[in-house]
Design a protein around this motif. Structure first.
Motif, short mmCIF file in Angstrom:
data_model
loop_
_atom_site.label_atom_id
_atom_site.label_comp_id
_atom_site.label_asym_id
_atom_site.label_seq_id
_atom_site.Cartn_x
_atom_site.Cartn_y
_atom_site.Cartn_z
N MET A 1 9.83 29.67 52.50
CA MET A 1 9.89 28.65 53.55
C MET A 1 9.21 29.13 54.83
N TRP B 1 15.76 25.71 60.87
CA TRP B 1 14.67 24.75 60.86
C TRP B 1 15.05 23.45 61.56
N HIS C 1 8.70 18.78 57.00
CA HIS C 1 9.23 18.63 55.65
C HIS C 1 9.18 19.99 54.97
N ILE C 2 10.30 20.38 54.38
CA ILE C 2 10.38 21.60 53.58
C ILE C 2 10.99 21.22 52.24
N ARG C 3 10.27 21.52 51.18
CA ARG C 3 10.75 21.14 49.85
C ARG C 3 10.59 22.32 48.89
N GLN C 4 11.69 22.71 48.28
CA GLN C 4 11.66 23.74 47.24
C GLN C 4 11.27 23.07 45.93
N SER D 1 5.42 29.48 54.32
CA SER D 1 4.77 28.18 54.15
C SER D 1 4.71 27.41 55.47
N VAL D 2 5.84 27.35 56.18
CA VAL D 2 5.86 26.63 57.45
C VAL D 2 4.91 27.28 58.46
N SER E 1 5.58 22.84 52.38
CA SER E 1 5.92 22.44 53.74
C SER E 1 4.81 21.55 54.28
N ILE F 1 7.22 26.69 47.31
CA ILE F 1 7.70 25.96 48.48
C ILE F 1 6.57 25.11 49.06
N SER G 1 -0.28 21.32 55.98
CA SER G 1 0.62 21.43 54.83
C SER G 1 0.21 22.62 53.98
N TYR H 1 14.71 18.45 54.54
CA TYR H 1 14.91 19.77 53.95
C TYR H 1 15.53 19.60 52.59
#
Length: 196
Positions: free
Chosen positions: A166, A138, A150-153, A169-170, A105, A103, A93, A117
């Motif tokens: 994104m 994604w 999981h991707i969260r702004q 981070s990923v 992830s 961001i 993460s 997302y």
């Protein structure tokens, strides 16, 4: 060597992709979509993956098929390159700041495909790139890689920064997840003995 090469030929796209999970972040990317090229280049760099991508797509329609199909190929290559999954750390993460953007992830190389997302991108385009295609990419990647993603702004107002955050981070979350835990290099990281 944890590498994979993918060839995908359809009536919409023709894609050749190779990846080395234990690379140095080198890349050669040409998809016909400049913003996607930029994202994949920094994805390789931040993940320390060596990546080559060549895609001829039906850009006269739009970039949708190119973006989705490259996501399919990248996810498939990840799955193949990981092999038997022995010894991987499995989880990763990253909370990544980029100017005003933040961001989060999180990745689980679980063998189970899932994308959550949560992002609010304020513009419909970055240059000629349709910003809704970020989620399409994604979705395709997570499905074909067999990962939970999981991707969260958490913050951000600039569309370019949000999407770039994104990808960075990923990439860093995946870098942590695919790393080999030397103390458990011959074990599947699951009490079930399998991932999936």
């Amino acid at each position: 060597m944890r590498t994979a090469s993918i060839q995908r030929d359809t009536l919409e796209t023709q894609i050749s992709l190779t990846i080395d999970l234990d690379g140095r972040g080198k890349s050669s990317v040409s998809t016909g979509c400049g913003f996607l090229d930029h994202m994949l280049t920094l994805f390789a760099r931040h993940g320390r993956f060596d990546l080559t991508v060549s895609c001829n797509g039906d850009h006269q329609v739009d970039d949708h098929h190119t973006v989705e199909d490259v996501g399919i190929c990248l996810g498939t290559a990840f799955r193949e390159a990981l092999g038997d999954l022995k010894g991987i750390c499995r989880y990763g993460s990253t909370t990544l700041p980029m100017d005003e953007t933040l961001i989060l992830s999180a990745v689980d190389i679980s063998g189970r495909s899932m994308l959550r997302y949560t992002a609010s991108i304020p513009t419909e385009k970055v240059g000629t790139f349709d910003t809704e295609l970020a989620e399409e990419f994604w979705t395709a990647f997570a499905r074909c890689a067999g990962i939970t993603l999981h991707i969260r702004q958490l913050d951000g107002t600039n569309s370019h920064h949000i999407i770039e955050g994104m990808f960075k981070s990923v990439a860093r979350s995946l870098r942590a997840a695919v790393a080999i835990d030397q103390d458990f290099r011959d074990e599947i990281p699951s009490t079930k003995g399998v991932l999936g």
